[in-house]
Write an enzyme that holds these catalytic residues in place. Sequence first.
Site, PDB file in Angstrom:
ATOM      1  N   GLY A  74       0.792  -1.225   0.000  1.00 21.18           N
ATOM      2  CA  GLY A  74       0.000   0.000   0.000  1.00 21.18           C
ATOM      3  C   GLY A  74       0.822   1.273   0.000  1.00 21.18           C
ATOM      4  O   GLY A  74       1.906   1.325  -0.568  1.00 21.18           O
ATOM      5  N   SER A  75       0.291   2.286   0.661  1.00 21.56           N
ATOM      6  CA  SER A  75       0.799   3.651   0.590  1.00 21.56           C
ATOM      7  C   SER A  75       2.216   3.791   1.138  1.00 21.56           C
ATOM      8  O   SER A  75       2.673   3.016   1.978  1.00 21.56           O
ATOM      9  CB  SER A  75      -0.140   4.546   1.379  1.00 21.56           C
TER      10      SER A  75
END
Lengths: 155, 423
Positions: A74-75
Amino acid sequence: MMTTVEEGTRLQTITIHGRKVVGGKAEGEALVTRDTISGWGGINERDGTIIELSHELRGQSFAGKVLVFPGAKGSSGWSAYFHMTRLNGVAPAAMIFERMTTKIALGAVVTRVPAVTECEPDPFAVIETGDWVSVDADAGTVTVVKKGGRAAETA
Amino acid sequence: MDLTDYERAMLDGEHGRAKARAMDLLVRYGEALGAERLVETNNVAGAFNASTPSVKHIVERGMDSVFSELNLDSDEVVEVPRMAASTCQLITGIDNDNWKLQGASEELIGMQREAERYLGARGINMFATCTPYQVGNVPVKGEHCAWMESSAVIYCNSVLGARTNVEGKESTGAAGLTGRIPYWGYHITENRYGSHLIELDTEVDDMMDWGLLGYFIGYAVEDEIPVLQQATHQPNLIKLKHFGAAAASSGGVEMYHIPGVTPEAPTLEDAFGGRKPREVIRYGKAERKATYEKLQSASDRKVDFIMLGCPHNSIEQMELIAHLLTDRTIHPDVQLWVHTPRAIKQVADRNGYCEVITKAGGVVMSDTCPAISRRLPPGVRVIATDSAKQAHYLPAIAKVDGWFGSVRQCIEAAVSGQWNGAV
């Protein structure tokens, strides 16, 4: 590898060898997941719970636990959110993970908890949630006391 | 790790305490990765701003404390000098104009403005967007960068052919001050070849199609390198911006190839570096439908909030939204926020697009987004968005239910108050 595991099960303790990512020693109850973890948007940095909707650990906290997981996804806020769990006192006690990425390397470094990777035998074959796990990252060793094994020892 | 004489001197404090602490972090980080050395970078995109309540107690000790703790992982508070590398600020927590609508306090906007003065004086350029490549930071092929923001990283590697890993708040702070980053992962040619072949067996054309494909691929390959075969339509910046953001959200994709489109893959063979794909994955109608359904977390068709512009909208997307809203009014129970970089907002203002959107009842936001700020209009239960990334994150972050669809479906929902999207 299976031989090691079977012998270990009989002895109730198993030793795993890995590569140091972040040095130090820590122990705690294992929290094991086969799902990769998102930092930003995947955890609540105030209480250390997993919040990602489809995550198998959704609602559970890793605070003070030895987190065993495949890695980060993810981020790019991964490190910043795990950094905040340290500042908020809800970081995991140690990290054992499979897949090296920049997110998890930087995240482990700034969380400042012992972390190991490239483990043998496979930690997922050996460690279950609730087992008592000691990580000596400098020595590259992880000692696992199986759930129930510790009670038997102290009884 | 092998350090050059200059890097060693920085580590030893010969160039000041800030660079010494920055090098200390880079060495700890590089050793954690197993990197053999650092590489020079003159292109850093990071998150330096202080605009969330969770860092207030650090801001009270001064901006040097914020940078030392959050951007260098340093217990020692160092005086931060001008950045050594070209450095820009990515998306922030508060819109400098619409902060009241976001529910931010005077205190928080004060913090953000103080942070911007501090960072500005040190050469950190205030792009304040998740898409620096839309507003002037367009690295050239082969350029070593240190970027955060997963949707920007995947664009930088794949579409531009520049080289960056997904960096974090701390490593971009250290890279800005030293002009160095660990030479690992996507900085190395050998690690940039494809691993998985994705065979497209259904049409992938509009922005929603590309978002769905990206979201599917992220789950399918996690953080490996997909190569797309049989792309029937030429994508553009907007579509690849959405595709990459989606793939980086559902998985950890940081690089992909589309033979004939992306710069490091003139041919399918080039994309795989002459090797065979490790796995072949088919994407057809059934996979598309399943991915669409996975993105819907709502069941109530009455929507309260429409979020457009994740990643931040291009000028063409702003024009389309203005066109779809011309002479129309948004339903009184619905709020519409449209997000675009501040530099593009200037052009949208000049073109009259912002006026059309505002007249219809919408808000044009810059500098931030609801997922980053964790700020939505009060009382929102059901959202709709044209972004797979936002549909993935916002329900978890803001405890709302979400619909995902095309920009047209989102605008229709904004006007009618009802979600009628379908595939």
